[in-house]
Design a protein around this motif. Structure first.
Motif, short mmCIF file in Angstrom:
data_model
loop_
_atom_site.label_atom_id
_atom_site.label_comp_id
_atom_site.label_asym_id
_atom_site.label_seq_id
_atom_site.Cartn_x
_atom_site.Cartn_y
_atom_site.Cartn_z
N GLY A 41 0.79 -1.23 0.00
CA GLY A 41 0.00 0.00 0.00
C GLY A 41 0.82 1.27 0.00
O GLY A 41 0.27 2.37 0.12
N LYS A 44 3.60 1.92 -4.74
CA LYS A 44 4.53 1.49 -5.80
C LYS A 44 3.80 1.27 -7.13
O LYS A 44 4.21 1.79 -8.16
N THR A 46 0.89 2.36 -7.97
CA THR A 46 0.33 3.64 -8.42
C THR A 46 1.39 4.45 -9.16
O THR A 46 1.10 5.08 -10.18
N1 LIG Z 1 -8.08 1.20 -7.91
C1 LIG Z 1 -7.94 1.73 -6.71
N2 LIG Z 1 -8.92 2.48 -6.16
C2 LIG Z 1 -8.78 3.05 -4.94
N3 LIG Z 1 -7.66 2.93 -4.18
C3 LIG Z 1 -6.67 2.19 -4.68
C4 LIG Z 1 -6.74 1.56 -5.95
N4 LIG Z 1 -5.56 0.92 -6.18
C5 LIG Z 1 -4.80 1.13 -5.08
N5 LIG Z 1 -5.45 1.90 -4.19
C6 LIG Z 1 -4.92 2.37 -2.89
O1 LIG Z 1 -3.78 3.16 -3.13
C7 LIG Z 1 -2.78 2.92 -2.16
C8 LIG Z 1 -1.48 2.53 -2.84
O2 LIG Z 1 -1.71 1.31 -3.52
P1 LIG Z 1 -0.60 0.66 -4.45
O3 LIG Z 1 -1.22 -0.53 -5.10
O4 LIG Z 1 0.00 1.70 -5.32
O5 LIG Z 1 0.47 0.21 -3.37
P2 LIG Z 1 1.67 -0.81 -3.51
O6 LIG Z 1 2.84 -0.17 -2.85
O7 LIG Z 1 1.86 -1.22 -4.93
O8 LIG Z 1 1.15 -2.01 -2.63
P3 LIG Z 1 1.38 -3.60 -2.76
O9 LIG Z 1 2.81 -3.87 -2.43
O10 LIG Z 1 0.45 -4.16 -1.73
O11 LIG Z 1 1.00 -4.01 -4.16
C9 LIG Z 1 -3.33 1.85 -1.24
O12 LIG Z 1 -3.84 2.48 -0.10
C10 LIG Z 1 -4.44 1.21 -2.05
O13 LIG Z 1 -5.46 0.72 -1.21
#
Ligand SMILES: Nc1ncnc2c1ncn2[C@@H]1O[C@H](COP(=O)(O)OP(=O)(O)OP(=O)(O)O)[C@@H](O)[C@H]1O
Length: 261
Positions: A41, A44, A46
């Motif tokens: 979360g 990354k 995003t």
């Molecule tokens: N489609 C979406 N709609 C709303 N919120 C989202 C969406 N995708 C991700 N988020 C939120 O955005 C934040 C960042 O998510 P992201 O997937 O970029 O993190 P990450 O570092 O890639 O996590 P992970 O290692 O678990 O994959 C999190 O709080 C997640 O819940």
């Protein structure tokens, strides 16, 4: 100074108006592997989606190859900006050969045979019958068929045994070394990622909390742990060139704790 393959400046991006990444700067040079680390979360994926143009930043700019991203994703892909999603993007009902043929669209690129010799013996196998590691090799091989200049690789190792990851990550390194591809690598295996990366950025709650040469991060596990869990000291060093937005430093420079919160 050469133009970076990819440049993010002050990028804030998220979903439904809620930022998941805030004020992020990132430069990616030719032949460079940049590891994007951080807990679940942290933002990354995003970041990768914003860098690929899949989501549009609320603030800040994304440039690929010296130009702002095109609004149409296929135009960016044709220019060589390729996202390898964590869902692996292979068609399970088709064979390995058919998957590759679709990705090549009639072209004859055979780079994958050098990088993934294991695929050669699997050409007639349906992808649904491949192991996770084999599917991931195929996903990378398909991405190569798009002649990438920048590869945005999301959690390639998800669900894979460490031995499979150890086979995949060196292929990513050799893409950078042999073909000058710039790679942003989102990875949960911190040690493996740092062992092949040139530089790394740690994200926590959507903010870069640490950035520096991968070798320096490997040598200072304490700093990485602090950045990972958001307890890094709040000391933003002024970088030598005075541009206080430069998140990722060049090799030879020291680790930089970035302002959290
Ligand atoms: N489609 C979406 N709609 C709303 N919120 C989202 C969406 N995708 C991700 N988020 C939120 O955005 C934040 C960042 O998510 P992201 O997937 O970029 O993190 P990450 O570092 O890639 O996590 P992970 O290692 O678990 O994959 C999190 O709080 C997640 O819940």
């Amino acid at each position: 100074m050469t133009t970076p393959l990819l440049r993010l400046r002050g990028v804030t991006a998220g979903y439904a108006g809620i930022p998941a990444v805030r004020d992020l700067d990132l430069d990616l040079a030719e032949g460079e592997v940049l590891a994007l680390l951080g807990p679940n979360g942290a933002g990354k994926t995003t970041t990768l989606l914003a860098a690929a143009g899949v989501i549009r930043p609320m603030r800040g700019t994304v440039e690929a190859f010296g130009r702002p991203l095109h609004r149409r994703l296929e135009r960016n892909a044709r220019a060589g900006l390729i996202l390898v999603p964590d869902t692996r993007g292979v068609f399970h009902g088709l064979t390995v050969r058919e998957n590759l043929a679709l990705a090549r669209r009639g072209g004859r690129d055979r780079t994958h045979e050098e990088l993934f010799p294991a695929l050669a013996g699997l050409m007639s196998r349906r992808c649904g019958l491949l192991s996770g590691g084999e599917q991931q090799m195929l996903a990378l091989a398909k991405a190569l068929a798009g002649r990438p200049r920048v590869l945005l690789v999301d959690e390639m190792s998800m669900g894979l045994a460490p031995v499979a990851v150890q086979a995949l990550l060196p292929a990513v390194r050799s893409l950078a070394d042999r073909f000058g591809v710039g790679v942003v690598l989102v990875e949960q295996h911190i040690d493996l990622a740092l062992s092949i990366a040139d530089r790394a950025i740690v994200l926590h709650h959507g903010r870069a909390t640490l950035a520096g040469p991968a070798a320096d991060l490997r040598a200072d596990r304490h700093a990485v742990a602090e950045a990972y869990f958001g307890t890094a000291p709040n000391t933003l060093e002024a970088p030598p060139d005075g541009t206080d937005r430069q998140a990722a430093r060049r090799p030879g420079e020291h680790l930089r704790h970035l302002r959290a919160g």
